[in-house]
Every structure is written in structure tokens, then in C-alpha cells.
Design a protein around this motif. Structure first.
Motif, PDB file in Angstrom:
ATOM      1  N   VAL A 145       0.824  -1.210   0.000  1.00  0.00           N
ATOM      2  CA  VAL A 145       0.000   0.000   0.000  1.00  0.00           C
ATOM      3  C   VAL A 145       0.856   1.257   0.000  1.00  0.00           C
ATOM      4  N   ALA A 146       1.986   1.215   0.700  1.00  0.00           N
ATOM      5  CA  ALA A 146       2.873   2.381   0.743  1.00  0.00           C
ATOM      6  C   ALA A 146       3.427   2.698  -0.655  1.00  0.00           C
ATOM      7  N   VAL A 147       3.764   1.665  -1.390  1.00  0.00           N
ATOM      8  CA  VAL A 147       4.271   1.859  -2.756  1.00  0.00           C
ATOM      9  C   VAL A 147       3.163   2.372  -3.665  1.00  0.00           C
ATOM     10  N   LEU A 148       1.947   1.838  -3.491  1.00  0.00           N
ATOM     11  CA  LEU A 148       0.820   2.325  -4.281  1.00  0.00           C
ATOM     12  C   LEU A 148       0.585   3.814  -4.018  1.00  0.00           C
ATOM     13  N   GLN A 149       0.647   4.211  -2.741  1.00  0.00           N
ATOM     14  CA  GLN A 149       0.478   5.622  -2.407  1.00  0.00           C
ATOM     15  C   GLN A 149       1.544   6.476  -3.074  1.00  0.00           C
ATOM     16  N   ARG A 150       2.774   6.001  -3.063  1.00  0.00           N
ATOM     17  CA  ARG A 150       3.873   6.752  -3.690  1.00  0.00           C
ATOM     18  C   ARG A 150       3.654   6.873  -5.200  1.00  0.00           C
ATOM     19  N   ALA A 151       3.153   5.807  -5.824  1.00  0.00           N
ATOM     20  CA  ALA A 151       2.887   5.835  -7.270  1.00  0.00           C
ATOM     21  C   ALA A 151       1.766   6.819  -7.595  1.00  0.00           C
ATOM     22  N   LEU A 152       0.721   6.830  -6.768  1.00  0.00           N
ATOM     23  CA  LEU A 152      -0.378   7.783  -6.964  1.00  0.00           C
ATOM     24  C   LEU A 152       0.121   9.218  -6.816  1.00  0.00           C
ATOM     25  N   ASP A 153       0.983   9.459  -5.837  1.00  0.00           N
ATOM     26  CA  ASP A 153       1.529  10.801  -5.621  1.00  0.00           C
ATOM     27  C   ASP A 153       2.373  11.245  -6.815  1.00  0.00           C
ATOM     28  N   ALA A 154       3.134  10.302  -7.393  1.00  0.00           N
ATOM     29  CA  ALA A 154       3.963  10.629  -8.554  1.00  0.00           C
ATOM     30  C   ALA A 154       3.095  10.970  -9.761  1.00  0.00           C
ATOM     31  N   LEU A 155       2.000  10.242  -9.915  1.00  0.00           N
ATOM     32  CA  LEU A 155       1.071  10.524 -11.015  1.00  0.00           C
ATOM     33  C   LEU A 155       0.431  11.901 -10.822  1.00  0.00           C
ATOM     34  N   TRP A 156       0.076  12.209  -9.592  1.00  0.00           N
ATOM     35  CA  TRP A 156      -0.508  13.506  -9.233  1.00  0.00           C
ATOM     36  C   TRP A 156       0.461  14.641  -9.590  1.00  0.00           C
ATOM     37  N   SER A 157       1.713  14.465  -9.243  1.00  0.00           N
ATOM     38  CA  SER A 157       2.725  15.493  -9.512  1.00  0.00           C
ATOM     39  C   SER A 157       2.991  15.629 -11.006  1.00  0.00           C
ATOM     40  N   ARG A 158       2.881  14.531 -11.741  1.00  0.00           N
ATOM     41  CA  ARG A 158       3.253  14.488 -13.157  1.00  0.00           C
ATOM     42  C   ARG A 158       2.246  15.211 -14.060  1.00  0.00           C
ATOM     43  N   HIS A 159       0.944  15.100 -13.767  1.00  0.00           N
ATOM     44  CA  HIS A 159      -0.093  15.619 -14.668  1.00  0.00           C
ATOM     45  C   HIS A 159      -0.818  16.814 -14.041  1.00  0.00           C
ATOM     46  N   GLU A 160      -0.608  17.989 -14.624  1.00  0.00           N
ATOM     47  CA  GLU A 160      -1.239  19.198 -14.085  1.00  0.00           C
ATOM     48  C   GLU A 160      -2.763  19.145 -14.194  1.00  0.00           C
ATOM     49  N   ALA A 161      -3.293  18.441 -15.183  1.00  0.00           N
ATOM     50  CA  ALA A 161      -4.752  18.356 -15.326  1.00  0.00           C
ATOM     51  C   ALA A 161      -5.387  17.770 -14.067  1.00  0.00           C
ATOM     52  N   LEU A 162      -4.734  16.771 -13.475  1.00  0.00           N
ATOM     53  CA  LEU A 162      -5.284  16.126 -12.281  1.00  0.00           C
ATOM     54  C   LEU A 162      -5.267  17.065 -11.082  1.00  0.00           C
ATOM     55  N   ARG A 163      -4.414  18.084 -11.127  1.00  0.00           N
ATOM     56  CA  ARG A 163      -4.295  19.032 -10.007  1.00  0.00           C
ATOM     57  C   ARG A 163      -5.089  20.309 -10.259  1.00  0.00           C
ATOM     58  N   SER A 164      -5.838  20.348 -11.352  1.00  0.00           N
ATOM     59  CA  SER A 164      -6.588  21.560 -11.691  1.00  0.00           C
ATOM     60  C   SER A 164      -7.860  21.682 -10.863  1.00  0.00           C
ATOM     61  N   VAL A 165      -8.174  22.915 -10.457  1.00  0.00           N
ATOM     62  CA  VAL A 165      -9.475  23.233  -9.859  1.00  0.00           C
ATOM     63  C   VAL A 165      -9.997  24.484 -10.562  1.00  0.00           C
ATOM     64  N   PHE A 166     -11.295  24.707 -10.473  1.00  0.00           N
ATOM     65  CA  PHE A 166     -11.942  25.777 -11.249  1.00  0.00           C
ATOM     66  C   PHE A 166     -12.681  26.707 -10.290  1.00  0.00           C
ATOM     67  N   VAL A 167     -12.138  27.882 -10.139  1.00  0.00           N
ATOM     68  CA  VAL A 167     -12.626  28.840  -9.149  1.00  0.00           C
ATOM     69  C   VAL A 167     -13.310  30.006  -9.852  1.00  0.00           C
ATOM     70  N   THR A 168     -14.492  30.382  -9.376  1.00  0.00           N
ATOM     71  CA  THR A 168     -15.212  31.516  -9.955  1.00  0.00           C
ATOM     72  C   THR A 168     -14.935  32.770  -9.122  1.00  0.00           C
ATOM     73  N   GLU A 169     -14.439  33.800  -9.805  1.00  0.00           N
ATOM     74  CA  GLU A 169     -14.174  35.086  -9.161  1.00  0.00           C
ATOM     75  C   GLU A 169     -14.785  36.201  -9.996  1.00  0.00           C
ATOM     76  N   GLU A 170     -15.703  36.944  -9.397  1.00  0.00           N
ATOM     77  CA  GLU A 170     -16.382  38.049 -10.080  1.00  0.00           C
ATOM     78  C   GLU A 170     -16.985  37.594 -11.418  1.00  0.00           C
ATOM     79  N   GLY A 171     -17.598  36.420 -11.380  1.00  0.00           N
ATOM     80  CA  GLY A 171     -18.279  35.902 -12.563  1.00  0.00           C
ATOM     81  C   GLY A 171     -17.381  35.251 -13.590  1.00  0.00           C
ATOM     82  N   GLU A 172     -16.059  35.269 -13.393  1.00  0.00           N
ATOM     83  CA  GLU A 172     -15.113  34.664 -14.325  1.00  0.00           C
ATOM     84  C   GLU A 172     -14.522  33.400 -13.708  1.00  0.00           C
TER      85      GLU A 172
END
Length: 392
Positions: free
Chosen positions: A12-39
């Protein structure tokens, strides 16, 4: 949603490390969409934040084998249907369920759920092999074997916005405006129930399996006609829909991978675009004539596939109703991407069947080549159709 059953000694520890590496590798997975002043602004969560792995242990629960499987099914469905918060993220979730087994062997179910805004079908074919490669390397105390990515999804988004402007944008817009002028608002199929005033997304599906003999004959026929297998099957689908609806002017949605550049092929992200293919079945065409019409429409649509579907809707201004999707209500998806393999040291992996079925359209025909056969499913909105109708 993706669910994999893992039998064997999972680290499980290795799986967690692999998931973290994938998270760091792809910016799309780290994207969030915030609305500010209608934009809407896109923000990236920190690369070192890692992807949380929620863990559930059913090993010591007093379920019994049948009860444990029922609880597992409930958890899989609950995880798949749980909403995402676009503003806070993450827009990918990981959950590991340890399930009880009669033998001494270990067994887990890994659930990976992504919001469609950051991922598509092609992306699954990237995620699984990369996670597999990372897990294998980390299990052997090795560094990541994955080559650095040349660009990230935000780079593509900025390039797309710059490239699709001026004369190029006008050309694409003009094509779709002309191609869909006065197109029918609705494909009027004979449904089992009246269409509800607001579209329901509850769905189900019926599996499809074309024999090797039929698939071979279809391939031979396609070569004789100078068309792809996709075009031949699309022609048949259009003919069936025309017969059932009594309409000779039909619009079918066809997803396009939209991965025409080598630098974006290895990226996780939402690239897929949906093309509105308008097919003319007037004047009782022969099979050869129909296929020629479909070929022409499909090729022209591919030449103008860069304009996002949302903009096509804005340009063509079809009548809008809450009861159905605009431009088309039926889709034909030809899945020609590799779903990716999951090969982990010391583990046997297999997909877990899911009861999570969503009807984004009235009908959605999903087909793919698997070996020497064409296989897939016909998805449908249960608010409109009974299973017996779809099978017929």
C-alpha cells in the motif's frame, strides 16, 4: 469511474507513492476551477500535496461472503456517484477497499474516480500503464521510469485559444453553420414513455457482440467501398435510426479523440470533442450511395473538428429544451484508443463490474474492435426506453 480487483500481496505504501507521482506528473489532475467576479479561473493544487488514498477494511466486518460482495458493490456505486467540488478539488479520487476472502491470500479493490472535466477515455489508457510502471519501479527501489512530459494541459489550452482565432476560427464556424442549417431539433424515436420535461441521466445498457465472421465480412466490405469500418457501421446505425424515426435527415454525435499532435498523446486531460454528423437518407439511397454520403460528411467534419462542440451550439443556435440535448440525442462512439494494461509485480488484476450507468443521451452506441470481433454496448435512457425495446 474505474474499479480494479487486486489479488496478491499489495504494498500500500508503494501504491500511495505511485499515486503521488502521477498527481505530480499531470497538471490536469491538479486543476481546480474557481469563480471570481463571474469569471472562471483555473488553479493548480500543489504538486507535493499528493493524492489522498482513502482506505476501507471489510476484512473484520461480520458480513459473510455474500454480504461482503453486496457491501463492496454499494461502496463502488457510492464512490462513483459522489459529487466533486470543482473549486476545491481534487478532481480525482482514490479509494482502496480490503475485501474478505476465504483463503489466506490478500484481496483489494482499487477505485479511481475522475471528473470528466480533467480526463477522458484516452486518459484512462495513460493512467493505468503509468501507475503500473511507477508501482513496479518503486517496488524495486528504482526511480520513475517515465520520461518527462514535453508540455502540460494548460500549455495546450493556451495554444488552442491562440491557434483557433481569426480566419481559422471563421472557417470552422462557417462550415458548421452551413452543415447544420435547419437541422431537425429532435430525432423522434418511438419511446416507451413520454419524454420528461427535464432530461434524466439515469441509464442502463445492453451488450453487443458481433461474431468474428460478421466482423471479417464488414472489414472486407469496407475495403471494397473505400471507407473505414467506422463509416460502414455508422451508415448502418443511421439507416436503423431513420427507419425507426421515419426521418430522412438525421444528426448523430460522434466523439473524436482530438489528439492530433504527438506532444499531447501522453497527457491526461479532457481533449475529446464531439462532432455533429448530419446524414441525409433522402431519395432512398442504395447502400453504396449512403456510405458515400456518410464518408463525405465524416471527412469534412474531421477537417473542421477543432471547434469545441459548445461553440458549435452557440454558433448554430438550435432550439433549446431541458428535455433533450441540443443538435443530437443519439451518439455513436467508436473506441479506438488502447484502454491500457495493468501489470503489477505479485498481483493479479481484473476489472470489477459496475452498476454506475449514466445516460447522457437518449441512445449511445459504444463499439470497439476486440481481437477479431466488434464488441460494445448500447446505452439508453431508462426514462424513455425499456430493456426489451433496446434489445429489439
Amino acid at each position: 469511474p474505474l474499479a480494479l480487483r487486486l489479488r496478491g500481496q499489495l504494498n500500500v505504501a508503494v501504491l500511495q507513492r505511485a499515486l503521488d507521482a502521477l498527481w505530480s506528473r499531470h497538471e490536469a489532475l491538479r486543476s481546480v476551477f474557481v469563480t471570481e467576479e463571474g469569471e472562471v479561473q483555473v488553479r493548480l493544487l500543489p504538486s507535493d500535496q499528493g493524492l489522498p488514498l482513502r482506505r476501507i477494511d471489510l476484512q473484520d466486518e461480520p458480513f459473510g461472503e455474500a454480504g461482503a460482495e453486496a457491501e463492496l458493490a454499494r461502496l463502488c456505486t457510492e464512490e462513483a456517484r459522489a459529487p466533486f467540488d470543482l473549486a476545491t478539488g481534487p478532481l480525482i479520487r482514490a479509494c482502496l477497499i480490503r475485501v474478505p476472502v476465504a483463503s489466506s491470500a490478500d484481496e483489494h479493490v482499487l477505485l479511481l474516480t475522475q471528473h470528466h472535466i480533467v480526463s477522458d477515455g484516452w486518459s484512462l489508457g495513460i493512467l493505468l500503464p503509468e501507475l503500473s510502471a511507477l508501482y513496479t519501479a518503486f517496488s524495486n527501489q528504482q526511480a520513475s521510469p517515465l520520461p518527462p512530459l514535453a508540455i502540460q494541459y494548460p500549455d495546450y489550452a493556451a495554444w488552442q485559444r491562440q491557434w483557433l482565432s481569426g480566419e481559422r476560427l471563421n472557417d470552422q464556424a462557417a462550415y458548421w453553420k452551413q452543415a447544420l442549417a435547419n437541422a431537425p431539433t429532435l430525432l423522434d424515436l418511438p419511446t416507451d414513455r413520454r419524454r420528461p420535461e427535464q432530461q434524466s441521466v439515469v441509464g442502463a445498457s445492453v451488450s453487443i457482440d458481433l461474431s468474428a465472421e460478421l466482423t471479417t465480412a464488414l472489414k472486407r466490405f469496407s475495403q471494397q467501398q473505400g471507407v473505414t469500418l467506422f463509416m460502414t457501421v455508422l451508415s448502418a446505425w443511421a439507416a436503423v435510426l431513420s427507419r425507426l424515426s421515419g426521418q430522412e435527415d438525421i444528426v448523430i454525435g460522434a466523439p473524436s479523440a482530438n489528439r492530433g499532435h504527438c506532444d499531447i498523446e501522453p497527457l491526461i486531460g479532457f481533449f475529446v470533442n464531439t462532432l455533429a454528423l448530419r446524414i441525409d437518407l433522402g431519395d432512398n439511397p442504395s447502400v453504396a450511395e449512403l456510405i458515400a454520403r456518410v464518408r463525405e460528411r465524416a471527412l469534412k467534419a474531421q477537417d473542421h473538428q477543432d471547434l469545441p462542440f459548445e461553440q458549435v451550439v452557440e454558433i448554430t443556435q438550435p432550439p433549446r429544451r431541458l428535455s433533450h440535448t441540443p443538435l443530437f440525442q443519439v451518439v455513436f462512439a467508436w473506441q479506438n484508443h488502447d484502454a491500457g494494461q495493468w501489470a503489477l509485480p505479485g498481483l493479479e488484476a481484473s476489472p470489477v463490474g459496475s452498476s454506475y450507468e449514466v445516460a447522457r443521451f437518449d441512445l449511445e452506441l459504444n463499439l470497439a474492435e476486440a481481437g477479431d470481433r466488434i464488441v460494445g454496448a448500447l446505452g439508453y435512457a431508462t426514462a424513455l426506453f425499456d430493456a426489451a425495446t433496446i434489445e429489439r
